[in-house]
Design an enzyme around this catalytic site. Structure first.
Site, PDB file in Angstrom:
ATOM      1  N   CYS A  50      10.008   4.194  14.792  1.00 49.24           N
ATOM      2  CA  CYS A  50       9.778   3.785  13.354  1.00 49.24           C
ATOM      3  C   CYS A  50       9.827   2.378  13.174  1.00 49.24           C
ATOM      4  O   CYS A  50       9.131   2.074  12.060  1.00 49.24           O
ATOM      5  CB  CYS A  50      10.882   4.557  12.540  1.00 49.24           C
ATOM      6  SG  CYS A  50      12.653   3.589  12.923  1.00 49.24           S
ATOM      7  N   ASN A  51      10.030   1.466  14.081  1.00 46.06           N
ATOM      8  CA  ASN A  51       9.914  -0.054  13.606  1.00 46.06           C
ATOM      9  C   ASN A  51       8.941  -0.677  14.852  1.00 46.06           C
ATOM     10  O   ASN A  51       8.828  -1.704  14.676  1.00 46.06           O
ATOM     11  CB  ASN A  51      11.197  -0.757  13.760  1.00 46.06           C
ATOM     12  CG  ASN A  51      12.038  -0.363  12.554  1.00 46.06           C
ATOM     13  OD1 ASN A  51      11.464  -0.551  11.615  1.00 46.06           O
ATOM     14  ND2 ASN A  51      13.393  -0.378  12.813  1.00 46.06           N
ATOM     15  N   SER A 109      15.745  -5.174  18.321  1.00 44.87           N
ATOM     16  CA  SER A 109      15.789  -4.400  17.051  1.00 44.87           C
ATOM     17  C   SER A 109      16.026  -4.785  15.621  1.00 44.87           C
ATOM     18  O   SER A 109      16.606  -5.989  15.606  1.00 44.87           O
ATOM     19  CB  SER A 109      16.760  -3.257  17.558  1.00 44.87           C
ATOM     20  OG  SER A 109      16.420  -2.677  18.750  1.00 44.87           O
ATOM     21  N   GLU A 114      21.086  -1.824  18.613  1.00 44.48           N
ATOM     22  CA  GLU A 114      20.939  -0.168  18.302  1.00 44.48           C
ATOM     23  C   GLU A 114      20.804   0.292  19.749  1.00 44.48           C
ATOM     24  O   GLU A 114      20.168   0.039  20.376  1.00 44.48           O
ATOM     25  CB  GLU A 114      20.041  -0.060  17.349  1.00 44.48           C
ATOM     26  CG  GLU A 114      18.785  -0.385  17.459  1.00 44.48           C
ATOM     27  CD  GLU A 114      17.943   0.889  17.813  1.00 44.48           C
ATOM     28  OE1 GLU A 114      18.328   1.729  18.224  1.00 44.48           O
ATOM     29  OE2 GLU A 114      16.791   0.708  18.006  1.00 44.48           O
ATOM     30  N   GLN A 116      19.656   3.781  20.050  1.00 42.10           N
ATOM     31  CA  GLN A 116      18.619   4.753  20.201  1.00 42.10           C
ATOM     32  C   GLN A 116      17.415   4.041  21.083  1.00 42.10           C
ATOM     33  O   GLN A 116      16.718   5.053  21.592  1.00 42.10           O
ATOM     34  CB  GLN A 116      18.250   5.066  18.892  1.00 42.10           C
ATOM     35  CG  GLN A 116      17.371   6.485  18.783  1.00 42.10           C
ATOM     36  CD  GLN A 116      17.391   7.144  17.526  1.00 42.10           C
ATOM     37  OE1 GLN A 116      17.786   6.215  16.386  1.00 42.10           O
ATOM     38  NE2 GLN A 116      16.524   8.037  17.374  1.00 42.10           N
ATOM     39  N   GLN A 120      14.628   5.866  23.753  1.00 39.31           N
ATOM     40  CA  GLN A 120      13.276   5.739  23.575  1.00 39.31           C
ATOM     41  C   GLN A 120      12.317   5.101  24.780  1.00 39.31           C
ATOM     42  O   GLN A 120      11.177   5.464  25.076  1.00 39.31           O
ATOM     43  CB  GLN A 120      13.097   5.128  22.236  1.00 39.31           C
ATOM     44  CG  GLN A 120      13.409   6.096  20.972  1.00 39.31           C
ATOM     45  CD  GLN A 120      13.635   5.177  19.915  1.00 39.31           C
ATOM     46  OE1 GLN A 120      13.706   4.108  19.813  1.00 39.31           O
ATOM     47  NE2 GLN A 120      13.153   5.775  18.892  1.00 39.31           N
ATOM     48  N   ALA A 199      15.542  17.715  10.095  1.00 42.00           N
ATOM     49  CA  ALA A 199      16.718  18.525  10.815  1.00 42.00           C
ATOM     50  C   ALA A 199      16.617  18.012  12.264  1.00 42.00           C
ATOM     51  O   ALA A 199      16.881  18.810  13.079  1.00 42.00           O
ATOM     52  CB  ALA A 199      16.763  19.882  10.680  1.00 42.00           C
ATOM     53  N   GLY A 200      16.050  16.818  12.446  1.00 45.84           N
ATOM     54  CA  GLY A 200      15.517  16.396  13.637  1.00 45.84           C
ATOM     55  C   GLY A 200      16.943  15.456  13.972  1.00 45.84           C
ATOM     56  O   GLY A 200      18.062  15.265  13.557  1.00 45.84           O
ATOM     57  N   SER A 203      18.287  12.831  11.589  1.00 42.16           N
ATOM     58  CA  SER A 203      19.027  13.696  10.487  1.00 42.16           C
ATOM     59  C   SER A 203      20.335  13.983  11.058  1.00 42.16           C
ATOM     60  O   SER A 203      21.437  13.742  10.527  1.00 42.16           O
ATOM     61  CB  SER A 203      18.314  15.145  10.059  1.00 42.16           C
ATOM     62  OG  SER A 203      17.234  14.468   9.409  1.00 42.16           O
TER      63      SER A 203
END
EC number: 1.2.1.70
Length: 433
Positions: A50-51, A109, A114, A116, A120, A199-200, A203
């Site tokens: 997303c970034n 980040s 972070e 996550q 990735q 709902a991924g 979420s």
């Protein structure tokens, strides 16, 4: 051969630019194939979050390789090169290696540290291997970068605490609701009427952090309601009301706080839509989807505050000072991992010389062995022949051990090239000019 990275991130481009270059999982394979067709690109891998969108490649020539990747990004985004290029960055060789390792460690980040991003990078490595777009160089770099990320998280405190886009989104909600009530700080979300759309994985993280901040009931909407029900089942101590995305407008009207995180490639909530909804409360939208799920024009609604991932900076800056101190320690670990990779990469320069030396000595061994065996006559048994064969191979390996070890050992590029030239000259591995 050269390693390069070309891309853009939250540091170089706003979300309205980043969303045009977001490559969804289902399109990664096709993008890798398109890039791999280019004869200037030898290996390639894509990191899309997303970034950031970053393309790592092993190229024949640096400037041509970078231009080829920028051309791909221009075509993919349908943005004019003159408009896109100011937002793009590129790193070469050692800088590209260091950048990937810092990314993997969470040092680049939006939310410093972070966790996550590490998964990735692992996914980027897996997709490159599955699509056969990566080879020995990038595979080793990606593996070393994952190791760097793991080491930073295990040997420093950088990864402790709530450090993710989802947690920052929840904290932003707490901060804004607190400001509405004259509170300078984070407040409980217990009394909020919360709606989560999607709902991924993001979420799931949102719900986890909402729960930790006092939320004990919420509504969960998804296009596939079965997936929403399955996600809700993982939170048995929360009251989660699952609905179809077809009931979005009704549930927006009943909410005070809405989080969106879907894989939609276009906004599905805009000003025209929300103006038709009868709102029962002042409403806050927090959209962590990239591409965005909520159109920018929603910010013009008198009773709605709308935020996207770029607005998370306000929350992130609150605890960055503490993390910056830990980051210095983490950067030292990352640089150590970079050195390990660069030494391995440099050692590959010796491989052709080592292989040629082995090949020439093996040819001599076979020729001399054949001469000796032919003089031994028929009385020389097969077993004895095997013993002599093993003996001659062992002698060659012993002779080669020290020079090969020296050639592969860590040393400067100039030192290694000087050593290679000496070996080539002494053993006549290259033709005299």
């Amino acid at each position: 051969m050269h390693i390069v990275v070309v891309g853009l991130s939250h540091r170089t481009a706003p979300v309205e630019v980043r969303e045009k270059l977001s490559i969804p999982d289902q399109s990664i394979s096709e993008s890798l194939k398109t890039l791999s067709i280019n004869s200037d690109i030898l290996e390639v891998s894509i990191l899309s979050t997303c970034n950031r969108l970053e393309i790592y490649a092993l190229v024949k020539e640096i400037n041509i390789g970078i231009s080829s990747i920028k051309e791909f990004l221009t075509d993919y985004s349908s943005v004019n090169f003159e408009d896109l290029n100011p937002h793009l960055f590129d790193f070469r060789q050692e800088e590209a290696v260091l950048h990937l390792m810092k990314v993997s460690a969470g040092l680049d980040s939006l939310v410093l540290g972070e966790g996550q991003i590490l998964s990735q990078v692992k996914k980027m490595m897996r997709l490159g291997q599955e699509n056969q777009s990566t080879g020995p160089i990038l595979n080793r770099l990606l593996s070393q970068s994952v190791s760097a990320g793991k080491k930073v998280r295990s040997e420093t405190n950088l990864g402790t605490g709530a450090v993710s886009i989802s947690s920052a989104a929840v904290e932003l909600a707490q901060l804004k609701i607190g400001q509405d009530h004259g509170v300078d700080g984070l407040v409980s979300l217990k009394s909020e009427k919360v709606l989560v759309v999607g709902a991924g994985r993001m979420s799931r993280l949102l719900i986890t952090h909402l729960k930790s901040k006092g939320c004990n009931r919420l509504t969960l909407l998804n296009r596939n309601i079965e997936r929403a029900v399955n996600l809700a089942g993982d939170f048995p101590d929360l009251e989660i009301n699952c609905k179809s995305l077809n009931e979005l407008d009704k549930n927006i009207s009943l909410s005070s706080l809405v989080f969106t995180s879907t894989a939609s490639e276009k906004p599905f909530i805009d000003l025209a839509r929300v103006e038709k909804i009868s709102l029962n409360n002042k409403l806050k939208f927090i959209d962590i989807g990239v591409p965005r799920n909520i159109s920018n024009d929603v910010k013009h609604h008198a009773f709605i505050e709308s935020f996207d991932v770029d607005d998370l900076e306000e929350v992130v800056s609150r605890n960055q000072e503490f993390r910056q101190k830990i980051a210095k320690e983490a950067e030292s670990l990352v640089k150590d991992e970079r050195i390990i990779f660069l030494e391995w990469w440099a050692s590959l320069e010796a491989v052709p010389v080592i292989n040629k030396l082995r090949s020439d000595l093996e040819l001599i061994r076979k020729e001399e062995l054949q001469k000796a065996l032919s003089r031994m006559g028929p009385d020389f048994s097969a077993r004895e022949r095997k013993v002599v064969e093993a003996l001659t191979k062992g002698i060659i390996n012993k002779i080669l051990h020290t020079p090969v070890t020296k050639l592969r050992s860590p040393q400067s590029r100039d030192e290694r090239q000087a050593s290679l030239k000496i070996v080539e000259k002494l053993f006549s591995l290259v033709d005299d000019e």
